[in-house]
Write a protein that holds these residues in place. Structure first.
Motif, PDB file in Angstrom:
ATOM      1  N   VAL A  43       1.298  -1.184   0.080  1.00 53.98           N
ATOM      2  CA  VAL A  43      -0.022  -0.279   0.126  1.00 53.98           C
ATOM      3  C   VAL A  43       0.007   1.221   0.274  1.00 53.98           C
ATOM      4  O   VAL A  43       0.117   2.504  -0.071  1.00 53.98           O
ATOM      5  CB  VAL A  43      -0.792  -0.101   1.161  1.00 53.98           C
ATOM      6  N   GLU A  44       1.969   1.299  -0.626  1.00 56.32           N
ATOM      7  CA  GLU A  44       2.978   2.319  -0.264  1.00 56.32           C
ATOM      8  C   GLU A  44       3.464   3.293   0.220  1.00 56.32           C
ATOM      9  O   GLU A  44       2.630   4.792   0.343  1.00 56.32           O
ATOM     10  CB  GLU A  44       2.964   2.771  -2.023  1.00 56.32           C
ATOM     11  N   VAL A  45       3.547   2.502   1.827  1.00 56.35           N
ATOM     12  CA  VAL A  45       3.391   3.516   2.785  1.00 56.35           C
ATOM     13  C   VAL A  45       4.323   4.244   2.837  1.00 56.35           C
ATOM     14  O   VAL A  45       4.337   5.172   3.660  1.00 56.35           O
ATOM     15  CB  VAL A  45       3.084   2.659   4.457  1.00 56.35           C
ATOM     16  N   TYR A  46       6.194   3.311   2.112  1.00 64.40           N
ATOM     17  CA  TYR A  46       7.262   4.390   2.305  1.00 64.40           C
ATOM     18  C   TYR A  46       7.380   5.074   0.805  1.00 64.40           C
ATOM     19  O   TYR A  46       6.836   4.376  -0.409  1.00 64.40           O
ATOM     20  CB  TYR A  46       8.750   3.236   2.750  1.00 64.40           C
ATOM     21  N   GLU A  47       8.223   5.644   0.815  1.00 64.28           N
ATOM     22  CA  GLU A  47       8.867   6.174  -0.219  1.00 64.28           C
ATOM     23  C   GLU A  47      10.427   6.459   0.339  1.00 64.28           C
ATOM     24  O   GLU A  47      10.768   6.874   1.617  1.00 64.28           O
ATOM     25  CB  GLU A  47       8.473   7.793  -1.166  1.00 64.28           C
ATOM     26  N   MET A  48      11.481   6.615  -0.748  1.00 64.04           N
ATOM     27  CA  MET A  48      13.169   6.629  -0.691  1.00 64.04           C
ATOM     28  C   MET A  48      12.871   8.642  -0.835  1.00 64.04           C
ATOM     29  O   MET A  48      12.771   8.538  -1.248  1.00 64.04           O
ATOM     30  CB  MET A  48      13.831   6.428  -1.527  1.00 64.04           C
ATOM     31  N   GLN A  49      13.329   8.675   0.204  1.00 62.40           N
ATOM     32  CA  GLN A  49      14.386  10.134   0.336  1.00 62.40           C
ATOM     33  C   GLN A  49      15.712  10.120   0.791  1.00 62.40           C
ATOM     34  O   GLN A  49      15.503  10.145   1.990  1.00 62.40           O
ATOM     35  CB  GLN A  49      12.997  10.963   1.609  1.00 62.40           C
ATOM     36  N   ASP A  50      16.347  10.912   0.251  1.00 61.22           N
ATOM     37  CA  ASP A  50      17.691  11.310   0.680  1.00 61.22           C
ATOM     38  C   ASP A  50      17.946  10.140   0.727  1.00 61.22           C
ATOM     39  O   ASP A  50      19.085  10.497   1.845  1.00 61.22           O
ATOM     40  CB  ASP A  50      17.756  12.497   1.718  1.00 61.22           C
ATOM     41  N   GLY A  51      17.851   8.737   0.351  1.00 62.35           N
ATOM     42  CA  GLY A  51      18.734   8.089   1.050  1.00 62.35           C
ATOM     43  C   GLY A  51      18.422   6.934   1.855  1.00 62.35           C
ATOM     44  O   GLY A  51      19.234   6.206   2.151  1.00 62.35           O
ATOM     45  N   LYS A  52      17.223   7.289   2.327  1.00 65.42           N
ATOM     46  CA  LYS A  52      16.717   6.682   3.365  1.00 65.42           C
ATOM     47  C   LYS A  52      15.622   6.584   3.210  1.00 65.42           C
ATOM     48  O   LYS A  52      14.904   7.372   2.174  1.00 65.42           O
ATOM     49  CB  LYS A  52      17.129   7.317   4.914  1.00 65.42           C
ATOM     50  N   SER A  53      14.817   5.055   3.777  1.00 69.60           N
ATOM     51  CA  SER A  53      13.019   4.930   3.717  1.00 69.60           C
ATOM     52  C   SER A  53      12.574   6.166   4.493  1.00 69.60           C
ATOM     53  O   SER A  53      12.628   5.700   5.771  1.00 69.60           O
ATOM     54  CB  SER A  53      12.925   3.284   4.513  1.00 69.60           C
ATOM     55  N   VAL A  54      11.498   6.358   4.082  1.00 71.52           N
ATOM     56  CA  VAL A  54      10.418   7.411   4.843  1.00 71.52           C
ATOM     57  C   VAL A  54       9.363   7.331   4.492  1.00 71.52           C
ATOM     58  O   VAL A  54       8.558   6.392   3.852  1.00 71.52           O
ATOM     59  CB  VAL A  54      10.880   8.901   4.313  1.00 71.52           C
ATOM     60  N   VAL A  55       8.031   7.131   6.220  1.00 69.49           N
ATOM     61  CA  VAL A  55       6.980   6.973   6.325  1.00 69.49           C
ATOM     62  C   VAL A  55       6.501   7.659   5.756  1.00 69.49           C
ATOM     63  O   VAL A  55       6.636   8.971   6.018  1.00 69.49           O
ATOM     64  CB  VAL A  55       6.555   6.041   7.862  1.00 69.49           C
ATOM     65  N   VAL A  56       5.410   7.659   4.801  1.00 69.24           N
ATOM     66  CA  VAL A  56       4.431   8.975   3.730  1.00 69.24           C
ATOM     67  C   VAL A  56       3.250   8.775   3.789  1.00 69.24           C
ATOM     68  O   VAL A  56       2.128   9.548   3.611  1.00 69.24           O
ATOM     69  CB  VAL A  56       5.456   8.868   2.784  1.00 69.24           C
ATOM     70  N   ASN A  57       2.679   7.082   3.983  1.00 67.21           N
ATOM     71  CA  ASN A  57       0.700   7.010   4.465  1.00 67.21           C
ATOM     72  C   ASN A  57       0.955   6.504   4.830  1.00 67.21           C
ATOM     73  O   ASN A  57       0.510   5.218   5.009  1.00 67.21           O
ATOM     74  CB  ASN A  57       1.271   6.463   2.714  1.00 67.21           C
ATOM     75  N   GLU A  58       1.203   7.126   6.241  1.00 61.99           N
ATOM     76  CA  GLU A  58       1.233   5.369   7.743  1.00 61.99           C
ATOM     77  C   GLU A  58      -0.354   4.861   7.544  1.00 61.99           C
ATOM     78  O   GLU A  58      -0.804   3.445   8.253  1.00 61.99           O
ATOM     79  CB  GLU A  58       1.595   6.287   8.841  1.00 61.99           C
ATOM     80  N   GLU A  59      -0.821   6.741   7.445  1.00 65.06           N
ATOM     81  CA  GLU A  59      -2.776   5.598   7.462  1.00 65.06           C
ATOM     82  C   GLU A  59      -3.283   4.331   6.846  1.00 65.06           C
ATOM     83  O   GLU A  59      -4.080   3.942   6.505  1.00 65.06           O
ATOM     84  CB  GLU A  59      -3.776   6.853   7.539  1.00 65.06           C
ATOM     85  N   GLU A  60      -2.736   4.099   5.748  1.00 63.46           N
ATOM     86  CA  GLU A  60      -2.813   2.994   4.679  1.00 63.46           C
ATOM     87  C   GLU A  60      -1.698   1.734   5.442  1.00 63.46           C
ATOM     88  O   GLU A  60      -2.836   0.528   4.823  1.00 63.46           O
ATOM     89  CB  GLU A  60      -1.702   3.584   3.351  1.00 63.46           C
ATOM     90  N   CYS A  61      -1.451   1.514   6.263  1.00 62.74           N
ATOM     91  CA  CYS A  61      -0.782   0.676   6.676  1.00 62.74           C
ATOM     92  C   CYS A  61      -1.651  -0.447   6.780  1.00 62.74           C
ATOM     93  O   CYS A  61      -2.462   0.127   7.357  1.00 62.74           O
ATOM     94  CB  CYS A  61      -0.283   0.789   7.622  1.00 62.74           C
ATOM     95  N   LEU A  62      -1.620  -1.513   6.314  1.00 64.07           N
ATOM     96  CA  LEU A  62      -2.518  -3.178   7.381  1.00 64.07           C
ATOM     97  C   LEU A  62      -1.863  -3.918   8.094  1.00 64.07           C
ATOM     98  O   LEU A  62      -2.939  -4.797   8.411  1.00 64.07           O
ATOM     99  CB  LEU A  62      -2.154  -3.629   5.432  1.00 64.07           C
ATOM    100  N   GLY A  63      -0.645  -3.599   8.433  1.00 68.13           N
ATOM    101  CA  GLY A  63      -0.177  -4.355   9.701  1.00 68.13           C
ATOM    102  C   GLY A  63       0.525  -5.255   9.240  1.00 68.13           C
ATOM    103  O   GLY A  63       0.203  -6.567   9.899  1.00 68.13           O
ATOM    104  N   CYS A  64       0.621  -5.429   7.718  1.00 67.54           N
ATOM    105  CA  CYS A  64       1.158  -7.043   7.393  1.00 67.54           C
ATOM    106  C   CYS A  64       2.597  -7.893   8.410  1.00 67.54           C
ATOM    107  O   CYS A  64       3.092  -8.650   7.987  1.00 67.54           O
ATOM    108  CB  CYS A  64       1.018  -7.344   6.260  1.00 67.54           C
ATOM    109  N   GLU A  65       3.478  -6.207   7.919  1.00 65.91           N
ATOM    110  CA  GLU A  65       5.016  -6.581   8.278  1.00 65.91           C
ATOM    111  C   GLU A  65       5.933  -7.013   7.679  1.00 65.91           C
ATOM    112  O   GLU A  65       6.637  -7.726   7.487  1.00 65.91           O
ATOM    113  CB  GLU A  65       4.156  -7.101  10.099  1.00 65.91           C
ATOM    114  N   SER A  66       4.911  -6.902   6.388  1.00 70.13           N
ATOM    115  CA  SER A  66       6.256  -7.545   4.795  1.00 70.13           C
ATOM    116  C   SER A  66       7.533  -6.842   5.507  1.00 70.13           C
ATOM    117  O   SER A  66       8.383  -6.726   4.820  1.00 70.13           O
ATOM    118  CB  SER A  66       5.295  -6.916   3.902  1.00 70.13           C
TER     119      SER A  66
END
Length: 62
Positions: free
Chosen positions: A24-47
């Motif tokens: 569900v695209e919770v993350y995106e890369m910013q400045d070489g690091k993973s950043v949480v951008v859509n936390e509200e979309e998280c399904l809790g699958c922990e993949s």
């Protein structure tokens, strides 16, 4: 009920595995690091937690 998603910047190496595996695209890369951008979309699958070799990601139920 939602989830709190955090990425430990100190541990993150920026390999992008969490970005690739998240359905569900919770993350995106910013400045070489993973950043949480859509936390509200998280399904809790922990993949993301499973693919992160650095143990930089935590997903907690709120």
């Amino acid at each position: 009920m939602g989830y709190k998603v955090t990425v430990d910047e100190e541990k993150c190496t920026g390999d992008g595995e969490c970005v690739d595996v998240c359905p569900v695209e919770v993350y995106e890369m910013q400045d070489g690091k993973s950043v949480v951008v859509n936390e509200e979309e998280c399904l809790g699958c922990e993949s993301c937690v499973e693919v992160c070799d650095q143990d930089a990601i935590t997903v907690e139920e709120e």
